[in-house]
Scaffold this motif. Structure first.
Motif, PDB file in Angstrom:
ATOM      1  N   TYR A  33     111.415  -5.181 -10.535  1.00 53.70           N
ATOM      2  CA  TYR A  33     110.660  -6.051  -9.629  1.00 53.70           C
ATOM      3  C   TYR A  33     109.312  -5.430  -9.285  1.00 53.70           C
ATOM      4  CZ  TYR A  33     115.278  -8.101  -9.182  1.00 53.70           C
ATOM      5  OH  TYR A  33     116.487  -8.682  -9.459  1.00 53.70           O
ATOM      6  N   PRO A  34     108.276  -6.219  -9.031  1.00 56.52           N
ATOM      7  CA  PRO A  34     108.214  -7.683  -9.071  1.00 56.52           C
ATOM      8  C   PRO A  34     108.217  -8.200 -10.507  1.00 56.52           C
ATOM      9  CG  PRO A  34     106.043  -6.809  -8.575  1.00 56.52           C
ATOM     10  CD  PRO A  34     106.987  -5.626  -8.643  1.00 56.52           C
ATOM     11  N   LEU A  85     121.670 -10.774  -5.993  1.00 54.28           N
ATOM     12  CA  LEU A  85     120.743 -10.195  -5.026  1.00 54.28           C
ATOM     13  C   LEU A  85     121.295 -10.235  -3.605  1.00 54.28           C
ATOM     14  CD1 LEU A  85     117.362 -11.610  -6.379  1.00 54.28           C
ATOM     15  CD2 LEU A  85     118.247  -9.281  -6.604  1.00 54.28           C
ATOM     16  N   GLU A  93     114.862 -15.482   1.175  1.00 52.78           N
ATOM     17  CA  GLU A  93     114.653 -14.128   1.698  1.00 52.78           C
ATOM     18  C   GLU A  93     116.015 -13.459   1.642  1.00 52.78           C
ATOM     19  OE1 GLU A  93     111.769 -12.819   2.667  1.00 52.78           O
ATOM     20  OE2 GLU A  93     110.535 -14.620   2.730  1.00 52.78           O
ATOM     21  N   SER A 135     115.767  -7.321   1.275  1.00 52.89           N
ATOM     22  CA  SER A 135     114.332  -7.023   1.275  1.00 52.89           C
ATOM     23  C   SER A 135     113.618  -7.687   0.104  1.00 52.89           C
ATOM     24  CB  SER A 135     114.108  -5.509   1.234  1.00 52.89           C
ATOM     25  OG  SER A 135     114.665  -4.987   0.044  1.00 52.89           O
ATOM     26  N   CYS A 136     114.265  -8.658  -0.534  1.00 55.44           N
ATOM     27  CA  CYS A 136     113.705  -9.317  -1.718  1.00 55.44           C
ATOM     28  C   CYS A 136     113.309 -10.760  -1.396  1.00 55.44           C
ATOM     29  CB  CYS A 136     114.746  -9.306  -2.838  1.00 55.44           C
ATOM     30  SG  CYS A 136     114.128  -9.924  -4.416  1.00 55.44           S
ATOM     31  N   ARG A 137     112.080 -11.109  -1.703  1.00 54.36           N
ATOM     32  CA  ARG A 137     111.618 -12.484  -1.514  1.00 54.36           C
ATOM     33  C   ARG A 137     111.566 -13.164  -2.883  1.00 54.36           C
ATOM     34  NH1 ARG A 137     106.985 -15.154   2.109  1.00 54.36           N
ATOM     35  NH2 ARG A 137     107.184 -17.212   1.195  1.00 54.36           N
ATOM     36  N   VAL A 138     112.257 -14.300  -2.989  1.00 50.20           N
ATOM     37  CA  VAL A 138     112.355 -15.032  -4.242  1.00 50.20           C
ATOM     38  C   VAL A 138     111.732 -16.410  -4.069  1.00 50.20           C
ATOM     39  CG1 VAL A 138     113.919 -15.965  -5.996  1.00 50.20           C
ATOM     40  CG2 VAL A 138     114.511 -13.835  -4.795  1.00 50.20           C
ATOM     41  N   SER A 161     105.864 -12.520  -3.484  1.00 51.99           N
ATOM     42  CA  SER A 161     107.241 -12.623  -3.967  1.00 51.99           C
ATOM     43  C   SER A 161     107.599 -11.463  -4.884  1.00 51.99           C
ATOM     44  CB  SER A 161     107.430 -13.943  -4.718  1.00 51.99           C
ATOM     45  OG  SER A 161     107.170 -15.044  -3.872  1.00 51.99           O
ATOM     46  N   ASP A 162     108.857 -11.020  -4.764  1.00 50.27           N
ATOM     47  CA  ASP A 162     109.371  -9.975  -5.644  1.00 50.27           C
ATOM     48  C   ASP A 162     109.884 -10.557  -6.949  1.00 50.27           C
ATOM     49  OD1 ASP A 162     109.188  -7.673  -3.770  1.00 50.27           O
ATOM     50  OD2 ASP A 162     110.543  -8.935  -2.598  1.00 50.27           O
ATOM     51  N   LEU A 163     110.391 -11.786  -6.871  1.00 49.05           N
ATOM     52  CA  LEU A 163     110.942 -12.476  -8.034  1.00 49.05           C
ATOM     53  C   LEU A 163     110.478 -13.923  -8.001  1.00 49.05           C
ATOM     54  CD1 LEU A 163     112.898 -12.917 -10.447  1.00 49.05           C
ATOM     55  CD2 LEU A 163     114.742 -13.171  -8.769  1.00 49.05           C
TER      56      LEU A 163
END
Length: 166
Positions: A34-35, A59, A77, A80-83, A109-111
């Motif tokens: 990531y990202p 996730l 959310e 700690s990962c924003r998709v 965004s991470d993903l």
């Protein structure tokens, strides 16, 4: 990316059921760097959203995952990962992307998962991994094309990407 060898980055896997597709999504999530921006291309009912559900489940998302066909984007959310999960099926003109700030999601965004990327093929985005879904009877063949080092899920990922594992 400078010096990146594109000749070593194609992988093909298959899933024969919804359960296997979700499992495959979970394996993919474990192998990602990531990202990352991933496109999911294939016919209606090919399993794009089901694969996305597996990725999101791995996730840590436990809720419903729907194809954002009408909303165009769903944001998750997760820890700690924003998709950002996009469905471009209804986008007729790439200029429509300006109305909901499409490019702004890339900064936060991470993903990013993009279903129906062919609808916005004229828009420049930094795709890291393309996944193409081909339907043969009840089997879904997935072809993975890494477009950058971030999207390179081979060869380390072979042990993680067996759909039949539980």
């Amino acid at each position: 990316m400078k010096g990146y060898n594109l000749s070593k980055i194609t992988l093909q896997l298959c899933a024969e059921s919804e359960v296997e597709m979700v499992c495959l999504g979970k394996r993919i999530a474990k192998a990602l760097n990531y990202p990352i921006v991933i496109t999911l291309a294939g016919d209606l009912g090919a399993g794009k959203t089901t694969l996305a559900r597996g990725i999101l489940n791995q996730l840590g998302h436990s809720g419903h995952v729907k194809s954002p066909t009408f909303s165009i984007v769903e944001i998750y959310e997760i820890n700690s990962c924003r998709v950002a999960h996009f469905d471009m099926y209804r986008v007729k003109d790439p200029e429509e992307l300006q109305f909901f700030g499409f490019h702004e999601y890339f900064d936060v965004s991470d993903l990013i998962l993009i279903e129906w990327p062919e609808q916005i093929s004229t828009v420049e985005i930094g795709i890291d991994l393309e996944i193409k879904f081909l339907t043969v009877g009840n089997t879904r063949n997935l072809i993975f094309n890494s477009m950058s080092e971030s999207g390179d899920i081979t060869p380390v990922s072979y042990t993680h990407l067996r759909a039949h594992e539980t």
